[in-house]
Structures are given as C-alpha cells and as structure tokens.
Design a protein around this motif. Sequence first.
Motif, PDB file in Angstrom:
ATOM      1  N   ILE A  90       0.659   3.128   8.762  1.00 26.90           N
ATOM      2  CA  ILE A  90      -0.204   1.947   8.746  1.00 26.90           C
ATOM      3  C   ILE A  90       0.139   1.119   9.982  1.00 26.90           C
ATOM      4  O   ILE A  90       1.315   0.963  10.323  1.00 26.90           O
ATOM      5  CB  ILE A  90      -0.018   1.083   7.480  1.00 26.90           C
ATOM      6  CG1 ILE A  90      -0.440   1.858   6.223  1.00 26.90           C
ATOM      7  CG2 ILE A  90      -0.823  -0.221   7.585  1.00 26.90           C
ATOM      8  CD1 ILE A  90      -0.218   1.100   4.925  1.00 26.90           C
ATOM      9  N   GLY A  91      -0.875   0.589  10.655  1.00 25.50           N
ATOM     10  CA  GLY A  91      -0.635  -0.240  11.830  1.00 25.50           C
ATOM     11  C   GLY A  91      -1.071  -1.675  11.591  1.00 25.50           C
ATOM     12  O   GLY A  91      -2.117  -1.914  10.974  1.00 25.50           O
ATOM     13  N   PRO A 121      -6.516  11.751  11.011  1.00 31.55           N
ATOM     14  CA  PRO A 121      -7.316  11.062   9.990  1.00 31.55           C
ATOM     15  C   PRO A 121      -7.587   9.619  10.408  1.00 31.55           C
ATOM     16  O   PRO A 121      -6.937   9.100  11.318  1.00 31.55           O
ATOM     17  CB  PRO A 121      -6.412  11.101   8.759  1.00 31.55           C
ATOM     18  CG  PRO A 121      -5.027  10.994   9.345  1.00 31.55           C
ATOM     19  CD  PRO A 121      -5.074  11.816  10.620  1.00 31.55           C
ATOM     20  N   THR A 122      -8.538   8.975   9.746  1.00 35.92           N
ATOM     21  CA  THR A 122      -8.784   7.563  10.025  1.00 35.92           C
ATOM     22  C   THR A 122      -7.537   6.758   9.671  1.00 35.92           C
ATOM     23  O   THR A 122      -6.793   7.113   8.757  1.00 35.92           O
ATOM     24  CB  THR A 122      -9.992   7.051   9.225  1.00 35.92           C
ATOM     25  OG1 THR A 122      -9.797   7.320   7.834  1.00 35.92           O
ATOM     26  CG2 THR A 122     -11.271   7.720   9.714  1.00 35.92           C
ATOM     27  N   ILE A 123      -7.298   5.679  10.427  1.00 40.57           N
ATOM     28  CA  ILE A 123      -6.032   4.962  10.334  1.00 40.57           C
ATOM     29  C   ILE A 123      -6.174   3.667   9.530  1.00 40.57           C
ATOM     30  O   ILE A 123      -7.009   2.818   9.840  1.00 40.57           O
ATOM     31  CB  ILE A 123      -5.486   4.614  11.742  1.00 40.57           C
ATOM     32  CG1 ILE A 123      -5.408   5.872  12.621  1.00 40.57           C
ATOM     33  CG2 ILE A 123      -4.136   3.922  11.639  1.00 40.57           C
ATOM     34  CD1 ILE A 123      -4.460   6.926  12.111  1.00 40.57           C
ATOM     35  N   THR A 124      -5.341   3.537   8.513  1.00 40.27           N
ATOM     36  CA  THR A 124      -5.259   2.293   7.751  1.00 40.27           C
ATOM     37  C   THR A 124      -4.589   1.233   8.618  1.00 40.27           C
ATOM     38  O   THR A 124      -3.529   1.474   9.197  1.00 40.27           O
ATOM     39  CB  THR A 124      -4.455   2.491   6.456  1.00 40.27           C
ATOM     40  OG1 THR A 124      -5.135   3.442   5.622  1.00 40.27           O
ATOM     41  CG2 THR A 124      -4.310   1.180   5.690  1.00 40.27           C
ATOM     42  N   THR A 125      -5.221   0.056   8.713  1.00 33.58           N
ATOM     43  CA  THR A 125      -4.658  -1.018   9.527  1.00 33.58           C
ATOM     44  C   THR A 125      -4.689  -2.342   8.772  1.00 33.58           C
ATOM     45  O   THR A 125      -5.432  -2.508   7.802  1.00 33.58           O
ATOM     46  CB  THR A 125      -5.427  -1.197  10.854  1.00 33.58           C
ATOM     47  OG1 THR A 125      -6.786  -1.540  10.562  1.00 33.58           O
ATOM     48  CG2 THR A 125      -5.381   0.059  11.707  1.00 33.58           C
ATOM     49  N   ASN A 181      -6.225  -8.981   6.508  1.00 28.71           N
ATOM     50  CA  ASN A 181      -6.741  -8.154   5.422  1.00 28.71           C
ATOM     51  C   ASN A 181      -6.490  -6.693   5.733  1.00 28.71           C
ATOM     52  O   ASN A 181      -6.445  -6.276   6.902  1.00 28.71           O
ATOM     53  CB  ASN A 181      -8.239  -8.400   5.203  1.00 28.71           C
ATOM     54  CG  ASN A 181      -9.083  -7.988   6.395  1.00 28.71           C
ATOM     55  OD1 ASN A 181      -8.974  -8.568   7.472  1.00 28.71           O
ATOM     56  ND2 ASN A 181      -9.924  -6.976   6.212  1.00 28.71           N
ATOM     57  N   LEU A 182      -6.271  -5.920   4.672  1.00 31.59           N
ATOM     58  CA  LEU A 182      -5.981  -4.490   4.813  1.00 31.59           C
ATOM     59  C   LEU A 182      -7.295  -3.709   4.893  1.00 31.59           C
ATOM     60  O   LEU A 182      -8.182  -3.874   4.053  1.00 31.59           O
ATOM     61  CB  LEU A 182      -5.169  -3.999   3.618  1.00 31.59           C
ATOM     62  CG  LEU A 182      -4.705  -2.538   3.699  1.00 31.59           C
ATOM     63  CD1 LEU A 182      -3.458  -2.434   4.585  1.00 31.59           C
ATOM     64  CD2 LEU A 182      -4.411  -1.979   2.313  1.00 31.59           C
ATOM     65  N   LEU A 183      -7.424  -2.873   5.936  1.00 30.71           N
ATOM     66  CA  LEU A 183      -8.560  -1.987   6.088  1.00 30.71           C
ATOM     67  C   LEU A 183      -8.115  -0.586   5.660  1.00 30.71           C
ATOM     68  O   LEU A 183      -7.444   0.128   6.403  1.00 30.71           O
ATOM     69  CB  LEU A 183      -9.066  -1.990   7.528  1.00 30.71           C
ATOM     70  CG  LEU A 183      -9.502  -3.371   8.062  1.00 30.71           C
ATOM     71  CD1 LEU A 183      -9.940  -3.267   9.517  1.00 30.71           C
ATOM     72  CD2 LEU A 183     -10.618  -3.966   7.207  1.00 30.71           C
ATOM     73  N   SER A 184      -8.449  -0.218   4.438  1.00 34.62           N
ATOM     74  CA  SER A 184      -7.946   1.019   3.831  1.00 34.62           C
ATOM     75  C   SER A 184      -8.688   2.244   4.364  1.00 34.62           C
ATOM     76  O   SER A 184      -9.915   2.324   4.308  1.00 34.62           O
ATOM     77  CB  SER A 184      -8.099   0.936   2.312  1.00 34.62           C
ATOM     78  OG  SER A 184      -7.603   2.098   1.703  1.00 34.62           O
ATOM     79  N   ARG A 185      -7.895   3.191   4.911  1.00 37.96           N
ATOM     80  CA  ARG A 185      -8.457   4.446   5.402  1.00 37.96           C
ATOM     81  C   ARG A 185      -7.571   5.611   4.951  1.00 37.96           C
ATOM     82  O   ARG A 185      -6.958   5.518   3.886  1.00 37.96           O
ATOM     83  CB  ARG A 185      -8.631   4.376   6.919  1.00 37.96           C
ATOM     84  CG  ARG A 185      -9.585   3.237   7.364  1.00 37.96           C
ATOM     85  CD  ARG A 185      -9.909   3.319   8.831  1.00 37.96           C
ATOM     86  NE  ARG A 185     -10.795   2.220   9.254  1.00 37.96           N
ATOM     87  CZ  ARG A 185     -10.405   1.140   9.912  1.00 37.96           C
ATOM     88  NH1 ARG A 185      -9.116   0.989  10.247  1.00 37.96           N
ATOM     89  NH2 ARG A 185     -11.268   0.194  10.233  1.00 37.96           N
ATOM     90  N   ARG A 221       0.832  -1.207   0.000  1.00 42.22           N
ATOM     91  CA  ARG A 221       0.000   0.000   0.000  1.00 42.22           C
ATOM     92  C   ARG A 221       0.872   1.265   0.000  1.00 42.22           C
ATOM     93  O   ARG A 221       0.603   2.218  -0.729  1.00 42.22           O
ATOM     94  CB  ARG A 221      -0.949  -0.004   1.204  1.00 42.22           C
ATOM     95  CG  ARG A 221      -1.750   1.306   1.403  1.00 42.22           C
ATOM     96  CD  ARG A 221      -2.491   1.765   0.142  1.00 42.22           C
ATOM     97  NE  ARG A 221      -3.380   0.765  -0.365  1.00 42.22           N
ATOM     98  CZ  ARG A 221      -4.677   0.704  -0.051  1.00 42.22           C
ATOM     99  NH1 ARG A 221      -5.210   1.602   0.762  1.00 42.22           N
ATOM    100  NH2 ARG A 221      -5.428  -0.236  -0.571  1.00 42.22           N
ATOM    101  N   PHE A 222       1.911   1.277   0.834  1.00 39.91           N
ATOM    102  CA  PHE A 222       2.820   2.426   0.849  1.00 39.91           C
ATOM    103  C   PHE A 222       3.392   2.680  -0.547  1.00 39.91           C
ATOM    104  O   PHE A 222       3.407   3.822  -1.037  1.00 39.91           O
ATOM    105  CB  PHE A 222       3.975   2.187   1.830  1.00 39.91           C
ATOM    106  CG  PHE A 222       3.627   2.368   3.282  1.00 39.91           C
ATOM    107  CD1 PHE A 222       2.854   3.436   3.716  1.00 39.91           C
ATOM    108  CD2 PHE A 222       4.108   1.472   4.233  1.00 39.91           C
ATOM    109  CE1 PHE A 222       2.556   3.609   5.067  1.00 39.91           C
ATOM    110  CE2 PHE A 222       3.818   1.633   5.579  1.00 39.91           C
ATOM    111  CZ  PHE A 222       3.036   2.702   5.997  1.00 39.91           C
ATOM    112  N   VAL A 223       3.867   1.615  -1.184  1.00 36.55           N
ATOM    113  CA  VAL A 223       4.492   1.764  -2.507  1.00 36.55           C
ATOM    114  C   VAL A 223       3.473   2.221  -3.540  1.00 36.55           C
ATOM    115  O   VAL A 223       3.761   3.080  -4.383  1.00 36.55           O
ATOM    116  CB  VAL A 223       5.168   0.435  -2.933  1.00 36.55           C
ATOM    117  CG1 VAL A 223       5.695   0.537  -4.367  1.00 36.55           C
ATOM    118  CG2 VAL A 223       6.304   0.078  -1.984  1.00 36.55           C
ATOM    119  N   GLU A 224       2.257   1.681  -3.479  1.00 42.04           N
ATOM    120  CA  GLU A 224       1.188   2.107  -4.390  1.00 42.04           C
ATOM    121  C   GLU A 224       0.937   3.603  -4.285  1.00 42.04           C
ATOM    122  O   GLU A 224       0.604   4.263  -5.271  1.00 42.04           O
ATOM    123  CB  GLU A 224      -0.115   1.365  -4.056  1.00 42.04           C
ATOM    124  CG  GLU A 224      -0.153  -0.082  -4.487  1.00 42.04           C
ATOM    125  CD  GLU A 224      -1.374  -0.805  -3.918  1.00 42.04           C
ATOM    126  OE1 GLU A 224      -2.268  -0.109  -3.377  1.00 42.04           O
ATOM    127  OE2 GLU A 224      -1.418  -2.043  -3.996  1.00 42.04           O
TER     128      GLU A 224
END
Length: 333
Positions: free
Chosen positions: A273-274, A286-290, A326-330, A173-176
């Motif tokens: 990302i956590g 902001p809402t946190i991607t986890t 699974n990635l929770l995208s925020r 996700r970071f690289v994207e």
Amino acid sequence: MKTITITDVAKHAKVSKSTVSQYLNKRYEYMSEKTRKKIEETIEELNYQPNIIARSLKQKSTFTVGVVVANILHTFSTQIIRAIENYFYKQGFHIIVCNADDNPEKEKNYIEMLRAKQVDGIIIFPTGDNLDLYKRMKSDQFPIVFMDRTIEELNIATVMLDNHLASKLAVDRFVERGYEKIAIITTSIIHNISPRIERIQGYKDTLVSHGIQFNADYIKTVNAEEIPNALSEFFELKNPPQAILAGNDIVLNEILRFMKKHDMNIPEDVAVIGIDEVPYANFYTPTITTVNQPAIEMANQAAELLLSQINKTGKKDTSVHRLKPNLLSRNSC
C-alpha cells in the motif's frame, strides 16, 4: 504607435476610469453586465495592455506569490502547485515556483530571492532547518503559510494531512487481510520531516492497537537511492515482512521497480500500500491500493489563508489545519 492607456479605454467605452479599474481588478459586482461587456470589447478593440508596474506601485502589491516546494518530484507537490496556481490566477495573481530539493540552503536562497522580488506572500513546504529565517519573516509580518510540514513552535498557519490517520488506514487494511508482519519504509527523517515521523508513529500505534508488537527490523528511513538496499535487507530477514507500507510516492516507485526486477508478485509474495495517490495506480498490474491526500482541498485552503494575510482580512490564523485522507482500495492488498 501611441500607447493605449486606461484613460483611452474609459473614454472609448464611455465609462469612468474607476469603472475600468474595477473591471481590471475583477470587481464586476460594481457594474452592470452591459458595462462589463462594453469594457471587455473596448480592451480587445484597442489592444489595451495594463501597466503591471504602475498597478503594483499604486496598490503596493506585485500580485505575485511564491511557492517553495521541498521536492517537486513528488506527485503531491505537482498537484498542490497546479491547484495553487489555479486559485491565484482567478484572483489576478501570478505564482513563482521554486524547488528546494529538501536542501535548507537552497530553500533559504529561494525565500530571500522571492522577498527581494517583493512577492506578496509565500507558501512553503519547509525543510525545517531555517528557523531563524522563518522567525524573521513572522516578525516582519510577512504573509507566510506552511504546507505539508509543520514547525509547531513557530505558530505559523499550516495545512497538512492527518498523517497518523493515513498510516492507520493502511495498517488497518493489511490487518483486515490477515497480514501481521507489516513493514514501513520512508525517505530519510534526518531533518525531522514531520509527515514522515508522524506516518511512522501512526504505523506503530495502529499495530499496537491490533495487539501486534512492532518490529524495529521492519522500519526503514533512508534516502531514495538507498531504498533498493533497504528492501533487500527486509527480504534477507529470517522472517521477512508479508506486507509493506510505502511512506510516499517516491518510495512506492522504488518498491515496484524492486519487485519487478526480482520477479516478485504483488500481493502473493508481499502486499503493498502506498501513501499518496499516483497516476498509474489504477492501471498498474496489479492495481495499487493507495492512501490519497485531498491535494486540491489542501491547496485551496493554503491559498485562502495566504490571501487573507495579504489582504489583511479577519483575524490572522496561525493554527495547523489537518485534512483527512481516504483509502483507495485496489488489488495490491
């Protein structure tokens, strides 16, 4: 006042003692719905309280299991405990929860206490430093399941996350999103805690797969109280990271406190990302991607493995079961 016995219940309900016993053990398939309802009403009317000690002696079971968590402060630990308790409650068992604080001596004392209380089995988040104790439990054929962490040479049934994939999902996700200077920080790996080591390795491997050479300066493994200093060191670098992967929820909490204290904006100053979903992730600003662990599914699988050992049903499973995150995208990345 006379103590009501199972014989009294059977007589009043006009059924056999064995039928009442089947009811108390929740083996409802052995009776009609009418009989089940009659026993239930009789127990309530007579205020019958089953003799747990007598039941334990007769069935050679205390109907109790132990859960030894490494650190109860982790959100994941409390989710697991809740799901295990729910599973075993439905099976007529109680659970005893112990918190080892990642302290091998404390873990050892709790395991010995639980065995002295004759629990039927234990689910352990192992510290990894009590190998002789784990081996003795296995030699005694005592029901045991490892959760979250593995010690592969022991061949003890284990349920844990695919930690390599957890890091991969985050780094991808970071690289994207265009980040290449990506850091990771976890709590200490001094005891070779397998999830932390695997997450770091997953981070390294995924960077390399994207053609990005990992930078040793961007990797920190420290005790929780040292996380603010580790973060300061990141941002004092000539080329500070653009993004940080928090290895667990405790690390994420410290990162967010640090950002707020230093008036840093997420993701403008640094993306975050956590690994581990946290209750506030979807309303923090902001809402946190986890990266979310399937805690209920993991807990249920561990409980099933333990109950199978307790009941001696089927071939004993000693494999490592890895469940997918699974990635929770925020909005933090």
